[in-house]
Enzyme design. Sequence first.
Site, PDB file in Angstrom:
ATOM      1  N   LYS A 147      -2.876   2.297   1.441  1.00 14.76           N
ATOM      2  CA  LYS A 147      -2.793   3.006   2.702  1.00 14.76           C
ATOM      3  C   LYS A 147      -4.074   3.807   2.849  1.00 14.76           C
ATOM      4  CE  LYS A 147       0.131   6.177   5.218  1.00 14.76           C
ATOM      5  NZ  LYS A 147       1.434   6.834   5.203  1.00 14.76           N
ATOM      6  N   LYS A 203      -2.144  -1.154   5.024  1.00 12.00           N
ATOM      7  CA  LYS A 203      -1.990  -0.344   6.229  1.00 12.00           C
ATOM      8  C   LYS A 203      -3.220   0.506   6.464  1.00 12.00           C
ATOM      9  CE  LYS A 203       1.049   3.337   7.686  1.00 12.00           C
ATOM     10  NZ  LYS A 203       2.122   4.196   7.269  1.00 12.00           N
TER      11      LYS A 203
HETATM   12  C1  PBG Z   1       3.739   8.750   6.683  1.00 13.44           C
HETATM   13  C2  PBG Z   1       3.513   7.551   7.498  1.00 13.44           C
HETATM   14  C3  PBG Z   1       2.490   7.375   8.429  1.00 13.44           C
HETATM   15  C4  PBG Z   1       2.716   6.135   9.023  1.00 13.44           C
HETATM   16  C5  PBG Z   1       3.854   5.578   8.432  1.00 13.44           C
HETATM   17  N1  PBG Z   1       4.338   6.463   7.471  1.00 13.44           N
HETATM   18  C6  PBG Z   1       1.409   8.263   8.897  1.00 13.44           C
HETATM   19  C7  PBG Z   1       0.591   9.059   8.014  1.00 13.44           C
HETATM   20  O1  PBG Z   1       0.373   8.750   6.830  1.00 13.44           O
HETATM   21  O2  PBG Z   1       0.114  10.069   8.497  1.00 13.44           O
HETATM   22  C8  PBG Z   1       1.861   5.575  10.115  1.00 13.44           C
HETATM   23  C9  PBG Z   1       2.429   4.492  10.933  1.00 13.44           C
HETATM   24  C10 PBG Z   1       1.735   4.241  12.203  1.00 13.44           C
HETATM   25  O3  PBG Z   1       0.691   4.832  12.526  1.00 13.44           O
HETATM   26  O4  PBG Z   1       2.259   3.413  12.964  1.00 13.44           O
HETATM   27  N2  PBG Z   1       3.806   8.683   5.333  1.00 13.44           N
END
Ligand code: PBG
Length: 329
Positions: free
Chosen positions: A201, A255
């Site tokens: 991520k 992601k």
């Molecule tokens: C949080 C989380 C995030 C997303 C999914 N789970 C955002 C972040 O890390 O700030 C983002 C999903 C999206 O932008 O569609 N753990």
Amino acid sequence: MITGNFPNLRLRRSRKNDWSRRLIAENNLTPNDFILPLFLIDGKNKKQSINSMPGVHRYSVDRLSSVVDKALKLKLPMIALFPYTNKKHKDKFGTEALNEDNLVCKALQLIKKRYQNEIGIMCDVALDPYTSHGQDGLVNNRYVLNDETVEILIKQSLLQAEMGCDVIAPSDMMDGRIGKIRKSLDKNGFKMTQILSYAIKYASSFYGPFRDAVGSKNILKGNKKNYQMDFRNSDEALREVALDIKEGADMVMVKPGMPYLDIIKSVKEKFKIPVFAYQVSGEYTLISNAIDKGFVNNNAILESLISFKRSGANAIVSYYADRIDKILD
Ligand code: PBG
């Protein structure tokens, strides 16, 4: 490995007619390729639009059945639950994550009771929807603490499993959490509960609209760079995946999606495991706004989704999943 020469070989021959293009298509999508994210809110009979995500809504738990019915009708294999937590339930420690009456728990119980195993449910493991500072874990001096946060994530995972969650999806990027969560699930009788690790991520600007959707946008101070990955790196992504596989991840997520197709491809090639792509909120909003304004046509959606397949993703988390019948048509 290029065979043939012009003019004997004309690649345009097989592109001439639609039937022929369909016949040689290397990648196709079906509803089985999609996971639908759902945003939950408190209250009764609510369907609330989200400013920064045209066409996406937050639902109160009592209205979930109609959305799940639709997902089933579309034959989507799984939904993913995300709570918009009321400010009054947020604190520094993300205590609400462990409340067995929180939105995610309520939704899990309702859906499992009504649909049993007709559809999979995946839940995010991370504290950001519940913390008053919007970070995914406990904060000390602007640093998100690893081991202390993992202890809470273990409890959050166990609670979700107890409530019926099928796929535990840690999205927090703490080190070592997959192994610890796996161990605790096994010890407590959840040997068959799957883990989808958000192994990779990136610290990304593309999450902006999601933070609006879960209500952490205006409270988040700073960024998440001391735990989410640096987008200049790709070797490091492979190390993350290798660790998570050893710790017991069944599947891994990359992601955001489109800016990281190279990562999806190399993870798939190297590890031969199920790899999922998350087409995140910012990607959704960029495409949807451009379509709304008439700058690009609707086909941009299908083109973006096929790119994940081409890169080797097994499935895609996408806010378009609830309209996938029309998109594939
Ligand atoms: C949080 C989380 C995030 C997303 C999914 N789970 C955002 C972040 O890390 O700030 C983002 C999903 C999206 O932008 O569609 N753990």
